[in-house]
Design an enzyme around this catalytic site. Structure first.
Site, PDB file in Angstrom:
ATOM      1  N   GLY A 106       1.085  -0.617 -12.170  1.00 37.50           N
ATOM      2  CA  GLY A 106       1.089  -1.003 -13.576  1.00 37.50           C
ATOM      3  C   GLY A 106       2.270  -1.912 -13.868  1.00 37.50           C
ATOM      4  O   GLY A 106       3.201  -2.033 -13.063  1.00 37.50           O
ATOM      5  N   THR A 182      -6.777   8.097 -10.783  1.00 40.76           N
ATOM      6  CA  THR A 182      -5.447   8.616 -10.413  1.00 40.76           C
ATOM      7  C   THR A 182      -5.184   9.908 -11.177  1.00 40.76           C
ATOM      8  O   THR A 182      -5.284   9.941 -12.408  1.00 40.76           O
ATOM      9  CB  THR A 182      -4.362   7.570 -10.739  1.00 40.76           C
ATOM     10  OG1 THR A 182      -4.639   6.400  -9.976  1.00 40.76           O
ATOM     11  CG2 THR A 182      -2.974   8.091 -10.395  1.00 40.76           C
ATOM     12  N   HIS A 302       2.230   8.651  -5.181  1.00 39.44           N
ATOM     13  CA  HIS A 302       2.477   7.673  -6.239  1.00 39.44           C
ATOM     14  C   HIS A 302       3.765   6.884  -5.937  1.00 39.44           C
ATOM     15  O   HIS A 302       4.574   6.590  -6.818  1.00 39.44           O
ATOM     16  CB  HIS A 302       2.603   8.382  -7.599  1.00 39.44           C
ATOM     17  CG  HIS A 302       2.077   7.588  -8.757  1.00 39.44           C
ATOM     18  ND1 HIS A 302       0.799   7.696  -9.217  1.00 39.44           N
ATOM     19  CD2 HIS A 302       2.669   6.662  -9.555  1.00 39.44           C
ATOM     20  CE1 HIS A 302       0.624   6.887 -10.256  1.00 39.44           C
ATOM     21  NE2 HIS A 302       1.748   6.244 -10.476  1.00 39.44           N
ATOM     22  N   GLY A 356       1.548  -0.750  -1.759  1.00 45.11           N
ATOM     23  CA  GLY A 356       2.054  -0.985  -3.119  1.00 45.11           C
ATOM     24  C   GLY A 356       3.214  -1.969  -3.112  1.00 45.11           C
ATOM     25  O   GLY A 356       3.070  -3.153  -3.431  1.00 45.11           O
ATOM     26  N   ARG A 357       4.385  -1.487  -2.702  1.00 47.48           N
ATOM     27  CA  ARG A 357       5.569  -2.346  -2.823  1.00 47.48           C
ATOM     28  C   ARG A 357       5.523  -3.542  -1.877  1.00 47.48           C
ATOM     29  O   ARG A 357       6.034  -4.608  -2.221  1.00 47.48           O
ATOM     30  CB  ARG A 357       6.834  -1.520  -2.593  1.00 47.48           C
ATOM     31  CG  ARG A 357       7.085  -0.496  -3.721  1.00 47.48           C
ATOM     32  CD  ARG A 357       8.353   0.272  -3.491  1.00 47.48           C
ATOM     33  NE  ARG A 357       8.609   1.319  -4.467  1.00 47.48           N
ATOM     34  CZ  ARG A 357       8.138   2.566  -4.411  1.00 47.48           C
ATOM     35  NH1 ARG A 357       7.333   2.933  -3.413  1.00 47.48           N
ATOM     36  NH2 ARG A 357       8.447   3.452  -5.350  1.00 47.48           N
TER      37      ARG A 357
HETATM   38  C1  LIG Z   1       5.950  -0.330  -9.478  1.00 49.62           C
HETATM   39  C2  LIG Z   1       4.837   0.645  -9.191  1.00 49.62           C
HETATM   40  C3  LIG Z   1       3.887   0.917 -10.162  1.00 49.62           C
HETATM   41  C4  LIG Z   1       2.838   1.794  -9.898  1.00 49.62           C
HETATM   42  N1  LIG Z   1       1.865   1.991 -10.843  1.00 49.62           N
HETATM   43  C5  LIG Z   1       0.772   2.726 -10.532  1.00 49.62           C
HETATM   44  C6  LIG Z   1      -0.315   2.824 -11.447  1.00 49.62           C
HETATM   45  O1  LIG Z   1      -0.291   2.264 -12.548  1.00 49.62           O
HETATM   46  N2  LIG Z   1      -1.397   3.563 -11.068  1.00 49.62           N
HETATM   47  C7  LIG Z   1      -1.474   4.184  -9.847  1.00 49.62           C
HETATM   48  O2  LIG Z   1      -2.477   4.826  -9.541  1.00 49.62           O
HETATM   49  N3  LIG Z   1      -0.446   4.107  -8.965  1.00 49.62           N
HETATM   50  C8  LIG Z   1       0.649   3.382  -9.271  1.00 49.62           C
HETATM   51  N4  LIG Z   1       1.661   3.270  -8.352  1.00 49.62           N
HETATM   52  C9  LIG Z   1       1.520   3.901  -7.031  1.00 49.62           C
HETATM   53  C10 LIG Z   1       0.828   2.928  -6.047  1.00 49.62           C
HETATM   54  O3  LIG Z   1      -0.525   2.774  -6.341  1.00 49.62           O
HETATM   55  C11 LIG Z   1       0.928   3.404  -4.601  1.00 49.62           C
HETATM   56  O4  LIG Z   1       0.407   4.691  -4.499  1.00 49.62           O
HETATM   57  C12 LIG Z   1       2.376   3.381  -4.081  1.00 49.62           C
HETATM   58  O5  LIG Z   1       3.037   2.227  -4.514  1.00 49.62           O
HETATM   59  C13 LIG Z   1       2.357   3.421  -2.571  1.00 49.62           C
HETATM   60  O6  LIG Z   1       3.663   3.423  -2.065  1.00 49.62           O
HETATM   61  P1  LIG Z   1       4.392   2.097  -1.500  1.00 49.62           P
HETATM   62  O7  LIG Z   1       4.862   1.364  -2.703  1.00 49.62           O
HETATM   63  O8  LIG Z   1       5.483   2.650  -0.671  1.00 49.62           O
HETATM   64  O9  LIG Z   1       3.361   1.299  -0.714  1.00 49.62           O
HETATM   65  C14 LIG Z   1       2.753   2.435  -8.632  1.00 49.62           C
HETATM   66  C15 LIG Z   1       3.730   2.180  -7.671  1.00 49.62           C
HETATM   67  C16 LIG Z   1       4.756   1.301  -7.927  1.00 49.62           C
HETATM   68  C17 LIG Z   1       5.780   1.019  -6.863  1.00 49.62           C
END
Ligand SMILES: Cc1cc2nc3c(=O)[nH]c(=O)nc-3n(C[C@H](O)[C@H](O)[C@H](O)COP(=O)(O)O)c2cc1C
Length: 405
Positions: A106, A182, A302, A356-357
């Site tokens: 998000g 989620t 998450h 994600g990141r």
């Molecule tokens: C900045 C940020 C915002 C996120 N927002 C959401 C979101 O809105 N909905 C969701 O299901 N997961 C969200 N996540 C979790 C990611 O979908 C994912 O599970 C996570 O980033 C995986 O870890 P990684 O960043 O180490 O790859 C978010 C993660 C980050 C880093």
């Protein structure tokens, strides 16, 4: 090791120039996701970095998402034919260039104006799905127009039922390929480092504002048209809560804390396409998901932003696979920074991973080209590592090639 500190290589050089990641402007010089991350840290203001990097409370879960991968080591095989090293795989019945999707995140508009569209374009050009979040800053209709995109929609439940019903119907009208529900963020994690940037909920500290103003490039590419807006849910927000911080907190407050599998069943009934539940860790929940009628499970923490001191998805992956059997899609998220991480996840039973990141570092550092670079790096590392461990196809990857150390 602090999760925010770069991993220090054992090859230290005494009294010679220090090693440093490539944080410069030349994309051709980028060697790894760490380089994209280093440039991200140069370009983004502190409050944006805290939002992107931070975890909940002591950040123990955030750290575990990375160290879980380090606990598994390869036992390479030699004298195998590794001339192909094919990394593409069928995902929901269609070829994907990698068994990977860009994770829903998000507030991407904080990193760059038009960020969701940029991520979607890069995913489509590369050939993997993009999961757009409920809290994204572009409308799902605009994202759906990106040519060749495999568009998945991540759903948060908040407010009255009409809201999720409208979002699910719009996702169907946009021909989204999958719905990702989620379920581990109904109660927002205590992200202390993020909160330290503000007085109370919505008022940035003077130092935060000064630091943001200092980052002129970020100001120009991100805030020149004002703060990002929650384009998909804005009509549901009260008029005095449509600002960036106000909207985010209003939605948080409206998320029902009593969501159960009965709600999942109601959403399942309305959504006819593929449906994942995202954010499970406990084996009993994986069992409940199996029996609930959803198509697949996405294990994860998450990004370490919710429960503190939790296991990572990798820690419970083999158990989840045993529960789901061979056919049900099982994905994990958390800590993917190397192609080898993707391979470890596949070896322990995942069908695919959410990153994600890693793509966000690419976005912050170099825009669309940076996201593409992040994906290409993961692919290159996967192909190389397969050669190193004696695997020519993803079917050759398995837990027989790993030892827990
Ligand atoms: C900045 C940020 C915002 C996120 N927002 C959401 C979101 O809105 N909905 C969701 O299901 N997961 C969200 N996540 C979790 C990611 O979908 C994912 O599970 C996570 O980033 C995986 O870890 P990684 O960043 O180490 O790859 C978010 C993660 C980050 C880093």
């Amino acid at each position: 090791m602090s999760p925010l500190a770069p991993r220090v290589s054992p090859a230290q050089f005494a009294r010679t120039p220090r090693r440093a990641f490539n944080a410069g402007p030349r994309l051709t010089q980028v060697q790894s996701i760490d380089d994209l991350r280093a440039r991200t840290h140069q370009l983004m203001p502190r409050f944006v970095l805290e939002y992107l990097e931070g975890g909940a409370q002591s950040e123990a879960t955030l750290e575990r998402d990375r160290t879980a991968f380090e606990d598994w080591r390869w036992v390479p095989r030699m004298l195998r034919d590794v001339s192909h090293r094919k990394v593409s795989r069928r995902v929901l019945g269609q070829d994907a260039r990698l068994p990977l999707a860009i994770a829903p995140t998000g507030l991407n508009g904080l990193f760059m104006r038009g960020a969701d569209l940029t991520l979607a374009r890069a995913a489509a050009r590369f050939g993997v799905p993009f999961v757009q979040g409920t809290m994204s800053n572009e409308t799902m209709e605009d994202v759906a127009r990106v040519p060749g995109l495999r568009h998945w929609w991540q759903l948060y439940i908040f407010g009255p039922d009409e809201i999720w019903q409208a979002l699910v119907d719009r996702a169907a009208a946009c021909k989204c390929e999958a719905l990702v529900l989620t379920v581990n963020a109904q109660l927002y994690g205590l992200r202390e480092w993020d909160s330290r940037q503000r007085f109370g909920r919505t008022l940035p500290k003077p130092a935060t504002v000064l630091d943001a103003a200092w980052h002129t490039r970020w100001l120009a590419t991100t805030l020149s048209h004002g703060m990002p807006r929650f384009a998909n849910v804005e009509p549901f927000l009260p008029e005095d809560s449509r600002g960036f911080f106000e909207g985010a907190f209003w939605i948080r407050d409206q998320m029902p804390k009593a969501l159960t599998w009965a709600d999942v069943a109601r959403i399942r009934e309305r959504w006819k396409g593929a449906m994942f539940v995202k954010g499970l860790l406990h084996p009993d929940d994986v069992r409940a998901a199996r029996d609930s009628g959803v198509d697949g499970v996405m294990l994860g923490t998450h990004g370490g932003r919710q429960a503190d001191e939790a296991v990572s998805a990798l820690d419970v992956l083999e158990e989840a696979r045993a529960i789901l059997g061979d056919d049900r899609p099982l994905w994990i998220s958390g800590g993917i920074r190397r192609g080898g991480d993707v391979l470890k996840a596949l070896a322990l039973g995942a069908d695919g991973v959410l990153a994600g990141r890693a793509p966000l570092y690419g976005l912050c550092a170099h825009g669309e080209a940076g996201v593409l670079k992040a994906l290409v790096l993961l692919e290159t590392e996967m192909r190389n590592q397969m050669g190193q461990i004696g695997a020519d196809t993803l079917d050759d990857i398995g837990s027989h090639l790993l030892r827990r150390v």
